[in-house]
Design a protein around this motif. Sequence first.
Motif, short mmCIF file in Angstrom:
data_model
loop_
_atom_site.label_atom_id
_atom_site.label_comp_id
_atom_site.label_asym_id
_atom_site.label_seq_id
_atom_site.Cartn_x
_atom_site.Cartn_y
_atom_site.Cartn_z
N SER B 734 0.82 -1.21 0.00
CA SER B 734 0.00 0.00 0.00
C SER B 734 0.85 1.25 0.00
CB SER B 734 -0.91 -0.01 1.22
OG SER B 734 -0.13 -0.18 2.36
N GLU B 735 2.09 1.07 -0.30
CA GLU B 735 2.97 2.23 -0.22
C GLU B 735 2.73 3.19 -1.38
OE1 GLU B 735 4.67 1.83 3.23
OE2 GLU B 735 5.94 2.94 1.86
N CYS B 736 2.96 2.68 -2.56
CA CYS B 736 2.92 3.57 -3.71
C CYS B 736 1.52 3.58 -4.31
CB CYS B 736 3.94 3.14 -4.75
SG CYS B 736 3.86 1.37 -5.08
N ASP B 761 2.36 6.54 8.45
CA ASP B 761 3.00 7.84 8.46
C ASP B 761 1.92 8.89 8.29
OD1 ASP B 761 4.74 9.88 8.38
OD2 ASP B 761 5.26 9.63 6.26
N LYS B 762 1.89 9.82 9.20
CA LYS B 762 0.82 10.79 9.18
C LYS B 762 0.87 11.63 7.91
CE LYS B 762 -1.65 14.12 11.92
NZ LYS B 762 -1.64 15.11 12.99
N ASP B 763 2.04 12.03 7.55
CA ASP B 763 2.17 12.85 6.35
C ASP B 763 1.71 12.09 5.11
OD1 ASP B 763 3.11 14.92 7.81
OD2 ASP B 763 5.21 14.32 7.61
N ASP B 764 2.09 10.85 5.14
CA ASP B 764 1.70 10.01 4.01
C ASP B 764 0.18 9.94 3.91
OD1 ASP B 764 2.17 8.30 1.88
OD2 ASP B 764 1.84 6.54 3.16
N LEU B 766 -1.94 12.05 5.12
CA LEU B 766 -2.50 13.35 4.79
C LEU B 766 -2.41 13.62 3.30
CD1 LEU B 766 -1.24 15.67 7.66
CD2 LEU B 766 -3.58 15.02 7.14
N SER B 767 -1.27 13.29 2.75
CA SER B 767 -1.12 13.56 1.32
C SER B 767 -2.06 12.67 0.51
CB SER B 767 0.33 13.35 0.90
OG SER B 767 0.68 12.01 1.09
N LYS B 768 -2.27 11.47 0.99
CA LYS B 768 -3.23 10.61 0.31
C LYS B 768 -4.61 11.21 0.35
CE LYS B 768 -1.29 6.08 1.24
NZ LYS B 768 -1.53 4.87 2.04
N MET B 769 -4.94 11.72 1.52
CA MET B 769 -6.25 12.33 1.69
C MET B 769 -6.41 13.50 0.74
SD MET B 769 -8.68 11.31 3.48
CE MET B 769 -9.91 12.36 4.17
#
Lengths: 138, 972
Positions: B734-736, B761-764, B766-769
């Motif tokens: 689910s990384e990329c 990772d929270k940033d991860d 957030l950026s997905k969101m």
Amino acid sequence: MANNLNPLAGTAHLLDELDKKLMVLLRDGRTLIGYLRCVDQFANLVLHKTIERIHVGKEYGDIPRGIFIVRGENVVLLGEIDKEKEDSLPLTEVSVDDILDAQRREQDAKIEQQKLLSKALKERGLNMLADLGHDDMF
Amino acid sequence: MADSFFGFDTSLSNLNDDDCGAEPSEEEYDALNNETFGHDDDLDWEVEHEQLAEQLESSRRQNAMDEADSRLEASLSQLVLDESDIQPRTSLGSNVWRHDFFPTPPVAPTLKNVCTVEELERQLRQNQPPQNFNQNYFQPRFPPVILQRPPGLQAPVSLPFAPQPIGPNINQMNQSVNKIIGPNQMTPNNQMMQNMNMGQNKMGPYMQNNQMNQFQNNMGQGMMNQMSQNMNQVGQNMNQMGPNMHQVNQNQLFQNQMTQNHLPQNMNPMGQNMNQMTQIGQNQLNINQMGQNINHMGQSVNPMGQNVNQMGQNMNQVSQNQMGSNVNQMGQNVNQMMPNGNFGSNQYHVMGNPRMIAPPPGMGLPRQNFNQNVNHFNQNFRAPNPIKTEPMNMKNQSNNQKPMQTNSNQSPKKRSEPKIKSQVYNNSQNKSLTSQNLVQIIQNTQRMLMYNSLHNASHHPMLGRNFNNQIVHPMLGQRNGGFNAFSLDSSSDDGSTASDVDEYAGLMTQREKQWLINIQMLQLNTGTPYIHDFYYTVFLERQANKEKAGVKEAHKANQQNHPFYSGGVKQEESHRHRERHNSHRHNSTSEDQPRTYVPLQFENSLGKLQCGSVTAPRKIIDVEVVGSEPAGSKVSRAPSVASTTHPSEIPREMKRTKQLLLDIEALYLILLRLEELNDPLAISNALILKEREEKQKLLEAAQKEAEAQEDESNVFLKNIESVQRRPKQDSPKSECVDKRQVVNLAINQKPVPVKNLLDEDKDDLLSKMFAGLLHGDRLSQMLAVRKGRTLVSRFLARVPVTHSRLRFLWCRILRALSSSRCRFDSRLADLADYYRKYIQNNSGWTAVLECCGILSEALDPARTPYALTNALTLSCVCALTEKAMVLSNTPDATSSERQWFKFLKTVARALKNTTLNVAKPVSPLPENKLLHHIKQLESRSTIEILQRGKRPSDYADLTKSDVSELLVRYLC
């Protein structure tokens, strides 16, 4: 005592319904009324002194069935019967034959109406929803 | 009957046959013993001993019997010394165990298989030591018949403890053992007993702790074996101690000599015995039942006791065995004993009149037997033959036996002695010893044990129905009216007792119910309830919180979120938990006002919306969002309209909407993850989960290693395997995930192995969101759906205000405001707070002006300003104004200020022209501040406008006062 032992107290649990008079609605639409004697983890039920009750309109009829073992998956819903309210039913009891007759008539009428409906829909270029069959009802 | 017990083979009865059947007469006992032990002379020492015994025959009354006794004892001591040999009776002739006098069904053998340690432990846990023990303790009438009957099997007489809801168990037995120990301590003038007790005092608790644990472990048969064996050991100790003591007693003058001469020889048996005693700690039992003769005993024993002490000291010097330490313990225990000995206070101990003493129920002693026990107490001290005693010792023994016999002769019922002895032989499978007291004890203990084991066994489904115990097995199906009819379920009592008694009630036993409950609890017992039983866990947590707050917040929230009146009720802070709240089951409806049905209506929809029913659940799909802009027709039209006109359009429209909903749900997955990052409950669960995963990994690794070692020869295969495995483990599934994937997560991606929360990772996230929300025109569509609005609102609560992409998000949101779809929803107003924070956090005019541009678009006089109907719009204006007040505190006017004032005018114009119901801002502005701000702006902007040469007529429709008036009216 049961409450002390039962960590599930407060949650809906079939064990609370033991030895109570229950009305059980089956998946095929039948309605059973009997005393719950035994349950297991699959919600298989053992009903004692069971009757099958058929409602048509304001009439109902009871068919004595005896002991019923119901596979749990067939239970749509069940609930305790209030003995006080049971005495003052707003319905009238009729004989088994009468109620079976009435039931048949009702079913026929339903089928007839269904036919009409599907016919009307077809005329408008629509198909009856095929998946609204009986099995999917619950 | 004797050969089967519910189908279990009982022919190999390795347990006590004693308690069953009628008590045989004395003659029968004698005959039995002769039959039993006459043939049993296969030991070498016995021949020797026989010769000795013949010499002593004149002084012995029942030579044959005692011979047999001694033989038995000797063989037993051998057996006992070999601790591994727990079941010595296999060497016995079957005639011992198959006599006709006890034709009762052996119960215990069947228990062996059915009783598990868990069963017993559970029982022990459930059954606390009964409080009413003493009641049974003083059972006034106690039919002796019971003695002969196995308590578990078809006893017609209700057993003394049967009425107890909880049958006798090991705890009880512990108590009774304690009671038994008690009296011993109460013979203060009996030094020997004291000495015995010294050891036993220590042993008592020891035995209770350790031996009882052993009992728990070796259930049923094993337990009884052990017990009786221990008892036998006790008996041996007593017997072997006995002669020595008597030697000392009689030959006091030769005491030193004796200790010198005989002790070394006797050391072995003595030491062993002492060791055994420490193991057993029940030696004192045989003293319990003594009564009137106790005084005689005491007299004769007193010197013995001293001698024993001396012997003990001598042995200490010798210290060949552990005996020494044991004796030391004994010495220490003298101190312990004294405070412990409740002289006279013990109920059981009434030395003066033993007939008044009721036996403890656990012992099951009838009174008559009690008397007998008293009479035969002296037999303890009749000398049996230790195993390897020398002739001289034997002589002493023979000498000792006379006084002992006289002692026992004082008892009126002397005659019954052999009979009871034989009972021992028959009863205790371990070839037992002489002491009749011990016999009784063994019997009783065995009975007790059997009772216990039976009781335990009754927990097994296949057993215990016949046992007089309310915990009965259902499979046998019989309803014992007396014991089992009472319902364990109080609730069922309530219902049935009123009108008629339901005779079939209670078919399910408590045990079965517990079984069901346990199954359910087992399913819940995952260790990580937050993950596997989310709703229940959160429900419990909420309830705890609710109890604290004392507010039925959940219900309110649920009501608010009910589709039928979602528009009506003012939203509260709890709105964010709508989904979860809906899972609440509560019954507090009665207190609230009756619900009123407010039918939902959508633009362009004809008639009332249909509600789904049980019989037609599919219709719910028909409820679809209606796009406001017919020109766009991008979003959707009411399918009812579409279906009638263009039937072919249905699938596409439906698909689009469904896709939207699925996308929202996919984003929810990320959002929930994001929220869990701050949830201590979730984190703790994630920790557990991670631990498990690591363990699993370790396990797998170890397994792999083992495998690798196994087929080391097959290197090729191994290589292939490792190659195959590595990518599986290493691939970051689910990384990329690119934008597209996030949006279509629900459709394209099958359930991915969930990443541990701790690895997220929270940033991860957030950026997905953001990627999902900002994708295309999604956001405006999402905001059209309630679910989507909740999503955005919950997400905004989690995004740090400084996040760079927040700006784009707000732009999209404000743009979506122009759409009339949002107008009814008050949920959007909740965004105002976040917006305010966002604006406050920004520096400079850029963000403000950007928002102004978007909003003025929405408030364009050419359109119907639907946005005004949403509280968010004016709330945003308020927030912007607030910010502008700060920003405009500069000496010179800037172009940004002019733009800002222009925007304010646009707002005012829109407010003036609109006929719509304008929603009030969430947090109104203070009036004086606003007026001041407007004045400030006016003082600067008018000049600007004139300088640019614009015609004042452009603003003719809106006077200065109008602007301030309108703004104050709507923003304050």
